[in-house]
Design a protein around this motif. Structure first.
Motif, PDB file in Angstrom:
ATOM      1  N   SER A 236      25.801  39.094  15.861  1.00  0.00           N
ATOM      2  CA  SER A 236      24.812  40.112  16.211  1.00  0.00           C
ATOM      3  C   SER A 236      23.625  40.084  15.260  1.00  0.00           C
ATOM      4  N   ALA A 237      23.899  39.875  13.964  1.00  0.00           N
ATOM      5  CA  ALA A 237      22.829  39.845  12.969  1.00  0.00           C
ATOM      6  C   ALA A 237      21.919  38.638  13.171  1.00  0.00           C
ATOM      7  N   ILE A 238      22.504  37.465  13.415  1.00  0.00           N
ATOM      8  CA  ILE A 238      21.699  36.267  13.651  1.00  0.00           C
ATOM      9  C   ILE A 238      20.833  36.455  14.893  1.00  0.00           C
ATOM     10  N   GLU A 239      21.430  36.998  15.924  1.00  0.00           N
ATOM     11  CA  GLU A 239      20.696  37.227  17.163  1.00  0.00           C
ATOM     12  C   GLU A 239      19.512  38.166  16.943  1.00  0.00           C
ATOM     13  N   ALA A 240      19.750  39.271  16.231  1.00  0.00           N
ATOM     14  CA  ALA A 240      18.691  40.261  16.005  1.00  0.00           C
ATOM     15  C   ALA A 240      17.567  39.696  15.148  1.00  0.00           C
ATOM     16  N   VAL A 241      17.932  39.014  14.062  1.00  0.00           N
ATOM     17  CA  VAL A 241      16.931  38.472  13.152  1.00  0.00           C
ATOM     18  C   VAL A 241      16.130  37.363  13.823  1.00  0.00           C
ATOM     19  N   CYS A 242      16.803  36.473  14.525  1.00  0.00           N
ATOM     20  CA  CYS A 242      16.101  35.335  15.112  1.00  0.00           C
ATOM     21  C   CYS A 242      15.240  35.736  16.302  1.00  0.00           C
ATOM     22  N   GLU A 243      15.614  36.802  16.990  1.00  0.00           N
ATOM     23  CA  GLU A 243      14.758  37.311  18.060  1.00  0.00           C
ATOM     24  C   GLU A 243      13.421  37.773  17.493  1.00  0.00           C
ATOM     25  N   VAL A 244      13.463  38.411  16.313  1.00  0.00           N
ATOM     26  CA  VAL A 244      12.234  38.840  15.647  1.00  0.00           C
ATOM     27  C   VAL A 244      11.482  37.637  15.084  1.00  0.00           C
ATOM     28  N   ALA A 245      12.216  36.722  14.463  1.00  0.00           N
ATOM     29  CA  ALA A 245      11.583  35.562  13.833  1.00  0.00           C
ATOM     30  C   ALA A 245      10.800  34.723  14.829  1.00  0.00           C
ATOM     31  N   ALA A 246      11.297  34.641  16.057  1.00  0.00           N
ATOM     32  CA  ALA A 246      10.637  33.819  17.070  1.00  0.00           C
ATOM     33  C   ALA A 246       9.231  34.304  17.402  1.00  0.00           C
ATOM     34  N   ARG A 247       8.904  35.534  17.011  1.00  0.00           N
ATOM     35  CA  ARG A 247       7.568  36.076  17.291  1.00  0.00           C
ATOM     36  C   ARG A 247       6.566  35.769  16.180  1.00  0.00           C
ATOM     37  N   HIS A 248       7.028  35.135  15.101  1.00  0.00           N
ATOM     38  CA  HIS A 248       6.157  34.929  13.942  1.00  0.00           C
ATOM     39  C   HIS A 248       6.018  33.446  13.622  1.00  0.00           C
ATOM     40  N   GLY A 249       4.820  33.051  13.234  1.00  0.00           N
ATOM     41  CA  GLY A 249       4.567  31.685  12.808  1.00  0.00           C
ATOM     42  C   GLY A 249       4.119  31.612  11.365  1.00  0.00           C
ATOM     43  N   ASP A 250       4.166  32.757  10.675  1.00  0.00           N
ATOM     44  CA  ASP A 250       3.742  32.827   9.276  1.00  0.00           C
ATOM     45  C   ASP A 250       4.680  33.770   8.539  1.00  0.00           C
ATOM     46  N   PHE A 251       5.194  33.335   7.384  1.00  0.00           N
ATOM     47  CA  PHE A 251       6.205  34.145   6.722  1.00  0.00           C
ATOM     48  C   PHE A 251       5.659  35.459   6.184  1.00  0.00           C
ATOM     49  N   GLU A 252       4.369  35.519   5.874  1.00  0.00           N
ATOM     50  CA  GLU A 252       3.800  36.762   5.344  1.00  0.00           C
ATOM     51  C   GLU A 252       3.977  37.908   6.348  1.00  0.00           C
ATOM     52  N   SER A 253       3.681  37.635   7.592  1.00  0.00           N
ATOM     53  CA  SER A 253       3.814  38.681   8.608  1.00  0.00           C
ATOM     54  C   SER A 253       5.273  38.955   8.959  1.00  0.00           C
ATOM     55  N   ALA A 254       6.169  38.007   8.628  1.00  0.00           N
ATOM     56  CA  ALA A 254       7.575  38.143   9.012  1.00  0.00           C
ATOM     57  C   ALA A 254       8.426  38.854   7.967  1.00  0.00           C
ATOM     58  N   LEU A 255       7.940  38.989   6.741  1.00  0.00           N
ATOM     59  CA  LEU A 255       8.779  39.508   5.665  1.00  0.00           C
ATOM     60  C   LEU A 255       9.364  40.887   5.977  1.00  0.00           C
ATOM     61  N   VAL A 256       8.524  41.818   6.339  1.00  0.00           N
ATOM     62  CA  VAL A 256       8.998  43.186   6.625  1.00  0.00           C
ATOM     63  C   VAL A 256       9.810  43.238   7.914  1.00  0.00           C
ATOM     64  N   PRO A 257       9.349  42.644   9.019  1.00  0.00           N
ATOM     65  CA  PRO A 257      10.137  42.704  10.255  1.00  0.00           C
ATOM     66  C   PRO A 257      11.531  42.076  10.133  1.00  0.00           C
TER      67      PRO A 257
END
Length: 389
Positions: A236-257
């Motif tokens: 469940s954790a991998i699914e939740a995190v990777c669903e969010v990660a797929a929306r980002h192409g830059d780690f700066e914007s991804a840190l908080v989400p």
């Protein structure tokens, strides 16, 4: 899940190169993350006047006394216990020259922690590994050497963290292209060290490394393989995190989400150095933070080593282990590790980053030959049974 850009096109990369890049990638990620481990992205930003973009010095100049419980020289290219244990597990493979299990951990990994001294970069001296590893890893010696506990059950009662997962890359490499085999083998080994979702993470990480070695693999295919094997809160954790990660192409914007996505599954809480009373206890609902975030950063970085690992490092918290895992998978996919990082890490840590890879590649071939012989013998036996029906 599809890759947006930049996934490594390394379909023809031979096994030896994948092993080398994975192990070097893990060690360099470890060394880059070490000096900022335990801090938040905001604290890292303030301390370094911006994001970390390479090798940096210790958080405290007086590192010997700043944190008496951890008098370690983290930084300046020094590897930490993640790499020390990874290389120790490779030495176990060198001795056994076959698949490992919990008994191999008791019979061979424990002596690696207690017997021969090695150069410990963070201590700036030679010492046995037991003098460097965290309490959750000292558990192996207390339970197996002194307590004589059944190795398959020795992990029960230990705090549940990423301690077993962080050094399982060699298991994935020995089982290259066979994620299910890597998952099962890592779960067996990790039973001597961890239980619950800590043990599960060890299996899933090893499976991810094995999947990354598959020709044509991408960050997304690695994540999909991990999801096909992961159980309970880890899945469940991998699914939740990777669903969010797929929306980002830059780690700066991804840190908080990404932190927000893992929060419901993380038992440590917002203050990494002051975990709550419910932290690190067995659970079917929770997951370690490090593996899902490593996979998330792999997606954010699209498999590029530099982007993936720097995202992992600047995430903070247990970022040396996050960068160890993401760096190993990126390397196994075929991403090249920057020489301007690898060379000073090897020199500062006084380690040979090439020798463990050469040795493990040789052992992996031997194990594959044994597996082939065993499979053929089983096929012949099973066929003879069918003929009698």
């Amino acid at each position: 899940m599809t890759d947006r850009k930049g996934a490594s096109d390394a379909g023809g990369l031979p096994l030896d190169d994948r092993i080398s890049r994975a192990l070097t990638g893990a060690a360099v990620g470890d060394a880059l993350g070490g000096p900022v481990e335990g801090y938040s992205p905001e604290q890292i930003l303030e301390r370094h006047g911006g994001r970390v973009h390479g090798i940096v010095g210790p958080w405290f100049e007086d590192w010997r006394t700043a944190r008496p419980i951890a008098p370690y020289h983290k930084g300046d290219g020094h590897i930490t216990d993640d790499t020390l244990l990874t290389h120790a597990l490779i030495r176990v493979y060198e001795k056994v020259r076959d698949h490992l299990d919990a008994y191999a951990a008791a019979e061979h990994l424990v002596p690696e922690l207690t017997a021969e001294p090695h150069w410990i970069p963070e201590l700036e001296t030679e010492a046995i590994l037991l003098q460097r590893v965290f309490l959750a890893e000292k558990w192996l010696v207390a339970r197996l050497h002194y307590g004589h506990v059944d190795p398959r059950e020795a992990g029960s009662g230990n705090i549940v963290n990423c301690g077993a997962a962080m050094y399982m890359a060699p298991v994935g490499l020995v089982n290259a292209g066979n994620p299910a085999g890597a998952y099962a083998e890592a779960l067996d080994i990790a039973g001597a060290h961890q239980s619950s979702y800590g043990r599960e993470a060890a299996g899933v990480f090893a499976a991810g490394v094995a999947a990354a070695c598959t020709p044509g693999a991408t960050p997304s295919s690695v994540v999909e393989t991990c999801l096909s094997l992961a159980k309970d809160g880890t899945r469940s954790a991998i699914e939740a995190v990777c669903e969010v990660a797929a929306r980002h192409g830059d780690f700066e914007s991804a840190l908080v989400p990404l932190r927000e996505a893992i929060t419901p599954f993380d038992t440590v809480g917002p203050d990494y150095r002051a975990p709550g009373l419910g932290a690190r206890r067995p659970s079917r609902l929770h997951a370690i933070e490090e593996l899902p975030i490593a996979l998330g950063m792999l997606l954010v970085g699209a498999g590029d080593y530099r982007h993936t690992v720097l995202g992992s490092v600047n995430y903070g918290r247990d970022c040396d282990s996050i960068a160890t895992m993401s760096g190993a998978i990126a390397g196994a996919l075929g991403a090249e590790v920057p020489t301007e990082w690898a060379k000073p890490v090897a020199e500062s840590s006084r380690i040979d980053l090439s020798a463990p890879a050469v040795s493990l590649a040789r052992v992996a071939r031997e194990i594959f030959e044994r597996d082939t012989e065993r499979r053929r013998a089983h096929e012949a036996m099973f066929t003879s049974l069918l003929d009698r029906a």
